[in-house]
Scaffold this motif. Structure first.
Motif, PDB file in Angstrom:
ATOM      1  N   GLU A 103       0.844  -1.212   0.000  1.00  0.00           N
ATOM      2  CA  GLU A 103       0.000   0.000   0.000  1.00  0.00           C
ATOM      3  C   GLU A 103       0.874   1.256   0.000  1.00  0.00           C
ATOM      4  OE1 GLU A 103      -2.527  -0.375   3.420  1.00  0.00           O
ATOM      5  OE2 GLU A 103      -3.738  -1.971   2.501  1.00  0.00           O
ATOM      6  N   ARG A 104       1.909   1.235   0.816  1.00  0.00           N
ATOM      7  CA  ARG A 104       2.790   2.409   0.922  1.00  0.00           C
ATOM      8  C   ARG A 104       3.466   2.709  -0.419  1.00  0.00           C
ATOM      9  NH1 ARG A 104       6.814   4.027   5.710  1.00  0.00           N
ATOM     10  NH2 ARG A 104       8.265   5.350   4.580  1.00  0.00           N
ATOM     11  N   GLU A 163       2.002  -0.910  13.018  1.00  0.00           N
ATOM     12  CA  GLU A 163       2.265   0.379  12.341  1.00  0.00           C
ATOM     13  C   GLU A 163       3.738   0.775  12.490  1.00  0.00           C
ATOM     14  OE1 GLU A 163      -0.109  -0.201  14.575  1.00  0.00           O
ATOM     15  OE2 GLU A 163      -1.787  -0.352  13.152  1.00  0.00           O
ATOM     16  N   GLY A 218       9.085   0.239   5.604  1.00  0.00           N
ATOM     17  CA  GLY A 218       8.852   1.168   4.496  1.00  0.00           C
ATOM     18  C   GLY A 218      10.051   2.078   4.254  1.00  0.00           C
ATOM     19  N   GLU A 252      12.231   2.151   0.849  1.00  0.00           N
ATOM     20  CA  GLU A 252      12.358   3.407   0.097  1.00  0.00           C
ATOM     21  C   GLU A 252      13.828   3.805  -0.057  1.00  0.00           C
ATOM     22  OE1 GLU A 252       9.780   6.615   1.308  1.00  0.00           O
ATOM     23  OE2 GLU A 252       8.087   5.239   1.472  1.00  0.00           O
TER      24      GLU A 252
END
Ligand SMILES: Nc1ncnc2c1ncn2[C@@H]1O[C@H](COP(=O)(O)OP(=O)(O)O)[C@@H](O)[C@H]1O
Ligand SMILES: Cc1cn([C@H]2C[C@H](O)[C@@H](COP(=O)(O)OP(=O)(O)O)O2)c(=O)[nH]c1=O
Length: 254
Positions: free
Chosen positions: A41-42, A203, A210, A214
């Motif tokens: 999703e990210r 989370e 994430g 990235e």
């Protein structure tokens, strides 16, 4: 190594230049599917093409193999290893490699390291033999990043809501040994692995993962065909520490 698989060790491990291959590993209930989904999703929100997949069962044939290996008749350990390897060979040839070649990020819930931990160590088939079988099956494809969600198997089992499959039904010793096998592999190859404590909030874990992915994308890590991306000292230390802690736990409980 000697014997029929010796030739496999000469394979070159190659990540196709365009995309990024990320795998999630760990015991049942560790949060792999949750984190794989959150990562997809990210990255999609950033405009990346993401192929979210799993093993076993990432293809139609794979789904048939998954049903056979998890819910079918009893099979011996070598047959089990070959079923997972067959699923993996087809998965990589038909879905993973084409996606990487067109530049997608492929996020898979389990990959080769599950076979090494479960069949190689859990079933005592030998880590090297099982790894080489999968390297042969995939023509040497390894992820640029493997996230290990490390969790006490008892905690993982308590999180599960569906009936246990054939592997989940194995005893405590089996699951303790597979956990240690994952930790050992992570310690041996810290550039590829990110070891995280899976009792942390979902989370919070998603944010760490994430950011790491990235950073790899920004650094163009996937294009590094000959070498692994730069290491993460903190994660490496966490992996070694986690393995030591588990070894201590085993010593205390045995
Ligand atoms: N960090 C977490 N802390 C507590 N529970 C979690 C966490 N991550 C996932 N869960 C829950 O644990 C269960 C198993 O998660 P799942 O992602 O399906 O694990 P896996 O794919 O590793 O088997 C689900 O009910 C999920 O909501
Ligand atoms: C990919 C793979 C999975 N497995 C096992 C681990 C799991 O118990 C089972 C199914 O995997 P999975 O669907 O990931 O189960 P869960 O979501 O509950 O973690 O297959 C192996 O033994 N070898 C392998 O190579």
């Amino acid at each position: 190594m000697t014997g029929p698989w010796a030739a496999a060790t000469t394979l070159t491990v190659v990540t196709p230049a365009a995309g990024l291959f990320v795998s999630f590993e760990g015991g049942d209930g560790a949060g792999k599917s949750t984190q794989a989904r959150l990562l997809a999703e990210r990255l999609r929100a950033l405009g990346r093409e993401v192929v979210l997949t799993r093993e076993p069962g990432g293809t139609a044939l794979g789904q048939t193999l998954r049903d056979a290996v998890l819910h079918g008749e009893h099979v011996d350990a070598r047959t089990e290893a070959l079923l997972y390897a067959t699923d993996r060979a087809h998965h990589v040839a038909s879905l993973v490699r084409p996606a990487l070649e067109r530049g997608a990020v492929v996020v898979t819930d389990r990959y080769l390291d599950s076979s090494v931990a479960y069949q190689g160590t859990g079933r005592d088939l030998g880590a090297d033999e099982v790894e080489n079988l999968s390297l042969w099956a995939t023509r040497g494809l390894l992820p640029a990043l493997t996230v290990l969600l490390d969790l006490d198997p008892d905690v993982g089992r308590a999180r599960l809501t569906s009936a246990p499959d054939r592997l989940e039904s194995e005893g405590d010793d089996f699951h303790r040994r597979t956990r240690l096998a994952f930790l050992d592999r992570a310690t041996a190859d810290p550039d590829r692995w990110l070891v995280l404590d899976a009792t942390r909030q979902a989370e919070e874990l998603a944010a760490v993962i994430g950011e790491r992915v990235e950073a790899l994308l920004a650094a163009g890590a996937s294009a590094d065909v000959d070498g692994a991306p730069a290491g993460d000292d903190l994660a490496t230390a966490a992996g070694a520490t986690a393995r030591d802690a588990v070894a201590d736990e085993s010593a205390v409980s045995s």
